[in-house]
Write an enzyme that holds these catalytic residues in place. Sequence first.
Site, PDB file in Angstrom:
ATOM      1  N   HIS A 157      43.982  39.187  45.522  1.00  0.00           N
ATOM      2  CA  HIS A 157      44.879  40.168  44.910  1.00  0.00           C
ATOM      3  C   HIS A 157      45.921  39.524  44.009  1.00  0.00           C
ATOM      4  O   HIS A 157      46.473  40.194  43.133  1.00  0.00           O
ATOM      5  CB  HIS A 157      45.569  40.984  46.001  1.00  0.00           C
ATOM      6  CG  HIS A 157      44.646  41.928  46.709  1.00  0.00           C
ATOM      7  ND1 HIS A 157      44.654  43.289  46.495  1.00  0.00           N
ATOM      8  CD2 HIS A 157      43.660  41.706  47.617  1.00  0.00           C
ATOM      9  CE1 HIS A 157      43.732  43.862  47.250  1.00  0.00           C
ATOM     10  NE2 HIS A 157      43.119  42.918  47.947  1.00  0.00           N
ATOM     11  N   ASP A 365      51.969  38.223  37.926  1.00  0.00           N
ATOM     12  CA  ASP A 365      51.521  39.204  38.905  1.00  0.00           C
ATOM     13  C   ASP A 365      50.009  39.334  38.821  1.00  0.00           C
ATOM     14  O   ASP A 365      49.448  39.345  37.719  1.00  0.00           O
ATOM     15  CB  ASP A 365      52.164  40.566  38.644  1.00  0.00           C
ATOM     16  CG  ASP A 365      52.565  41.280  39.921  1.00  0.00           C
ATOM     17  OD1 ASP A 365      51.939  41.031  40.962  1.00  0.00           O
ATOM     18  OD2 ASP A 365      53.515  42.078  39.881  1.00  0.00           O
TER      19      ASP A 365
END
Length: 458
Positions: A157, A365
């Site tokens: 992720h 991110d």
Amino acid sequence: MSRLVVVSNRVAKLDSTKSGSQGGLAVGVAAAMSKAGGLWFGWSGKIESAQRSEARVETAGNIDYATVSLNQVEYNQYYKGFANSVLWPLFHQRPDLMSYREVDFEGYLSVNEKMARLLLPLLRPDDTVWIHDYHLIPLGGLLRRAGITCPIGFFLHIPFPPLDLLRTVPRYRELITALMEYDLVGFQTDVDYRGFQFSVVYGLGGEALPDNCFRYRDYECKAGVYPISIETDTLREVGKTGEASEEFKRLEQSLTDRQLIVGVDRLDYSKGLPQRLRAYENLLRTQPEFIRKVVYLQVAPVSRGDVKAYADLAHQIDEQVGHIVGTYADFDWVPLRYLNRGFRRNTILAMYNLASVGYVTPLRDGMNLVAKEFVAAQDPDNPGVLVLSDMAGAADELDAALLVNPYDSEQVTQGLAEALSMPLAERKERWQSMMAVLRDNDIHHWQERFLEDLGQFR
């Protein structure tokens, strides 16, 4: 039909309205499993001295939740230590915050061995096992060596670092080799995939084969790009239910027709909050026409507060917030509202719809589902504008946002000013473009793509 077994560090029982402070993994996996059902296995989040010999299993709807606890030493070494004091800062390109200890790496391996041991009795021969994120990189290989032959996939992720950064971990080759033990490895972006490819070829001396496959010694795996997404078509309605909340009503009433800038992030150094605050202060200083006309609401629930880097960050942000409020606030206007707590998800979505600007500028991110949720929560007839860091994985898909470099304070300031002043026609055009992307790739499409590819290994 094959049962889906999802394994992640934390198991979170979510509904569509629960806390907006949950991370992207918890929200994404819960949304995906709500359709497929199956078994969700992982840490309960509890630290207990008494050790259980089996996982605790509870059933809710079509999902069985199997949880295990950690003792204090396991938590310190596995979670607080190697996972979040080495892998998290390193994978987010902050090796200066990395604190490597061999005992933590051994603890990381030990907890993965414990997870494998407690998961094994729950597995069936025809299961499909999908392991998630950096906490559990070694788990697939441990299951293989225990005799599990069903398809095992892994999804990362967070970003995957360049090899030059990865090499700063003394035992980095073991991490790459552990990924090679999966049938399928998924990444958020092409940049992450290329980082893995480079690491296999140059870090291990492996081979890149046709069809996105890789070989190293006796290991062979396939890798691909699978950007995680959201429940695109339902979030607008969920947000409408949040308009009934007391928090939303008070926020709406307090704005008195001022434009709202909203940011929602865990309190984490990867999110770029100090840089974000600096750019907002620069907006007030250099473009005084926005004074008294805007309010910036930053929701930042405390994250990993027992790690020193996070405590230092919290202190820095507190000082910045105090400086901005003290410098620019008036008797009847406060330019910045900073809240260290989470809210129900439907309330957060309602706040997104109320906002003129979504302020999402992480320094790095993996994806950032806040950006996607902000877009999906908007009113089609009067959408807000997304100011998005080009260092977030979401920027690859949401290229109709106002993309900014989070390290360039002046550019971010200009992005805020442009967003606050953008004509309705342009706002609609940008929103429609982003929504088309989000409808094509929602959370269920993400899950189906990954599991379809993983199913080829059955």
